[in-house]
Design a protein around this motif. Structure first.
Motif, PDB file in Angstrom:
ATOM      1  N   LYS A  78       0.920  -1.163  -0.253  1.00  0.00           N
ATOM      2  CA  LYS A  78       0.011   0.270  -0.170  1.00  0.00           C
ATOM      3  C   LYS A  78       0.698   1.250  -0.044  1.00  0.00           C
ATOM      4  O   LYS A  78       0.486   2.312  -0.889  1.00  0.00           O
ATOM      5  CB  LYS A  78      -0.773   0.004   1.322  1.00  0.00           C
ATOM      6  CG  LYS A  78      -1.927   1.268   1.274  1.00  0.00           C
ATOM      7  CD  LYS A  78      -2.592   1.078   2.177  1.00  0.00           C
ATOM      8  CE  LYS A  78      -3.737   2.233   2.326  1.00  0.00           C
ATOM      9  NZ  LYS A  78      -4.795   2.214   3.581  1.00  0.00           N
ATOM     10  N   THR A  92      -6.746   7.200  -3.830  1.00  0.00           N
ATOM     11  CA  THR A  92      -7.864   6.063  -4.002  1.00  0.00           C
ATOM     12  C   THR A  92      -8.411   6.113  -5.365  1.00  0.00           C
ATOM     13  O   THR A  92      -9.127   6.822  -5.478  1.00  0.00           O
ATOM     14  CB  THR A  92      -8.915   6.428  -2.664  1.00  0.00           C
ATOM     15  OG1 THR A  92      -8.260   6.254  -1.681  1.00  0.00           O
ATOM     16  CG2 THR A  92      -9.891   5.145  -2.889  1.00  0.00           C
ATOM     17  N   GLN A 151     -12.451  -0.566  -4.000  1.00  0.00           N
ATOM     18  CA  GLN A 151     -11.584   0.435  -3.833  1.00  0.00           C
ATOM     19  C   GLN A 151     -10.071   0.053  -3.426  1.00  0.00           C
ATOM     20  O   GLN A 151      -9.944  -1.070  -2.877  1.00  0.00           O
ATOM     21  CB  GLN A 151     -11.918   1.423  -2.773  1.00  0.00           C
ATOM     22  CG  GLN A 151     -13.029   2.111  -3.281  1.00  0.00           C
ATOM     23  CD  GLN A 151     -13.364   3.390  -2.245  1.00  0.00           C
ATOM     24  OE1 GLN A 151     -13.188   3.226  -0.726  1.00  0.00           O
ATOM     25  NE2 GLN A 151     -14.206   4.685  -2.493  1.00  0.00           N
ATOM     26  N   SER A 153      -6.187   1.783  -2.424  1.00  0.00           N
ATOM     27  CA  SER A 153      -5.655   3.045  -1.880  1.00  0.00           C
ATOM     28  C   SER A 153      -4.337   2.849  -1.814  1.00  0.00           C
ATOM     29  O   SER A 153      -3.587   1.768  -1.243  1.00  0.00           O
ATOM     30  CB  SER A 153      -6.156   3.515  -0.573  1.00  0.00           C
ATOM     31  OG  SER A 153      -7.562   3.859  -0.503  1.00  0.00           O
ATOM     32  N   GLN A 155      -0.234   5.047  -0.605  1.00  0.00           N
ATOM     33  CA  GLN A 155       0.284   6.171  -0.170  1.00  0.00           C
ATOM     34  C   GLN A 155       1.693   6.562  -0.923  1.00  0.00           C
ATOM     35  O   GLN A 155       2.360   5.539  -1.240  1.00  0.00           O
ATOM     36  CB  GLN A 155       1.053   5.931   1.307  1.00  0.00           C
ATOM     37  CG  GLN A 155       1.369   7.076   2.296  1.00  0.00           C
ATOM     38  CD  GLN A 155       0.556   7.979   2.357  1.00  0.00           C
ATOM     39  OE1 GLN A 155      -0.664   8.025   2.599  1.00  0.00           O
ATOM     40  NE2 GLN A 155       1.123   9.221   2.212  1.00  0.00           N
ATOM     41  N   THR A 243      -4.414  14.687  -1.507  1.00  0.00           N
ATOM     42  CA  THR A 243      -5.367  13.348  -1.708  1.00  0.00           C
ATOM     43  C   THR A 243      -6.004  13.554  -3.045  1.00  0.00           C
ATOM     44  O   THR A 243      -6.616  14.300  -3.558  1.00  0.00           O
ATOM     45  CB  THR A 243      -6.313  13.307  -0.830  1.00  0.00           C
ATOM     46  OG1 THR A 243      -5.622  13.164   0.655  1.00  0.00           O
ATOM     47  CG2 THR A 243      -7.023  11.896  -0.763  1.00  0.00           C
ATOM     48  N   THR A 245      -8.690  11.473  -5.685  1.00  0.00           N
ATOM     49  CA  THR A 245      -9.816  10.090  -5.696  1.00  0.00           C
ATOM     50  C   THR A 245     -10.123  10.019  -7.187  1.00  0.00           C
ATOM     51  O   THR A 245     -10.266  11.130  -7.934  1.00  0.00           O
ATOM     52  CB  THR A 245     -10.940  10.436  -4.857  1.00  0.00           C
ATOM     53  OG1 THR A 245     -11.556  11.667  -5.251  1.00  0.00           O
ATOM     54  CG2 THR A 245     -10.545  10.445  -3.497  1.00  0.00           C
TER      55      THR A 245
END
Length: 252
Positions: A78, A92, A151, A153, A155, A243, A245
């Motif tokens: 991740k 995400t 979904q 996600s 980092q 962030t 999406t």
């Protein structure tokens, strides 16, 4: 041959998957909104594709190369930063199925990769395409399986850019059996007050290129014909991190 000379036609089979879904007309059901900034916080709104059964177009396919992940199954992680530094960035991705009225697709394999703040990719280098050699490292690459909400996600650090390409993230989606469903890319809003501009002005975080020589989405040889359903939504700031999406629609 320089990397900017690569066009998107013919590269979706670079790691052995020969067929990717044809590009469908995205412009009928997607929109890209302007970017605004308030008190240092950037909000960039991207595509609304996949938001409903009536707004459900298979996301445009794009080139996988020239730097696809060589063995993605070994990178089930991740946090894909490794030793790379830069502005904090989390993203995400939601995968939806056009064959199920844009219902979420659980259990799909999602591979992602992008360049570092200087425009370099791991797993490649020492050639005319990328002179700096990163063949033995694996930063900014990872794989996850979509959850019950469809979904995954990750980092990361905010991607940099390189000649002839706008800021972007590569994505390759497979079904649970490993069949390729779609190769695509995620673009970034890039108005004058966007995250792209703010980050590339952040020399304190190691982004030294600024926007001089930057290739915008509309001139990018990958995005220019199909960017409407490929732009992510971004919130955040340089200080707090960003962030992103984004929803990707496949035919599964």
């Amino acid at each position: 041959m320089k990397r900017e000379e690569f066009l998107k036609k013919g590269f979706n089979s670079l790691i052995g998957f020969a067929a990717v879904l044809p590009i469908l007309d995205a412009c009928k059901s997607s929109s890209v909104e302007p970017t605004t900034t308030t008190s240092g916080t950037t909000t960039g709104t991207g595509s609304t594709n996949g938001s409903s059964a009536s707004n459900c177009t298979v996301t445009s396919s794009e080139t996988e190369g020239p730097f696809p992940t060589k063995t993605p199954s070994s990178l089930v992680i991740k946090d894909i930063r490794s030793d790379r530094t830069g502005v904090a960035f989390a993203f995400t991705i939601t995968i939806k199925n056009a064959n199920n009225s844009c219902g979420v697709l659980a259990g799909a394999l999602v591979d992602v990769w992008h360049c570092d703040k200087d425009g370099y990719y791991s797993e490649y280098g020492g050639t005319s395409m990328q002179q700096k050699d990163f063949t033995s490292v694996h930063f900014l690459r990872g794989r996850q399986v979509t959850d019950t909400n469809g979904q995954v996600s990750f980092q990361s650090i905010f991607p940099g850019w390189y000649q002839s390409r706008a800021t972007h993230i590569h994505v390759h989606i497979y079904n649970s059996a490993g069949k390729s469903l779609l190769v695509t890319q995620i673009g970034f809003p890039e108005a004058s007050d966007s995250a792209v501009v703010a980050v590339n002005a952040s020399s304190a975080n190691g982004y030294t290129k600024g926007m001089s020589g930057y290739t915008y989405n509309a001139s990018d040889n990958v995005f220019a014909d199909s960017m409407a359903n490929e732009i992510g939504t971004i919130t955040g700031s340089v200080a707090a991190g960003y962030t992103l999406t984004h929803t990707i629609v496949v035919s599964a």
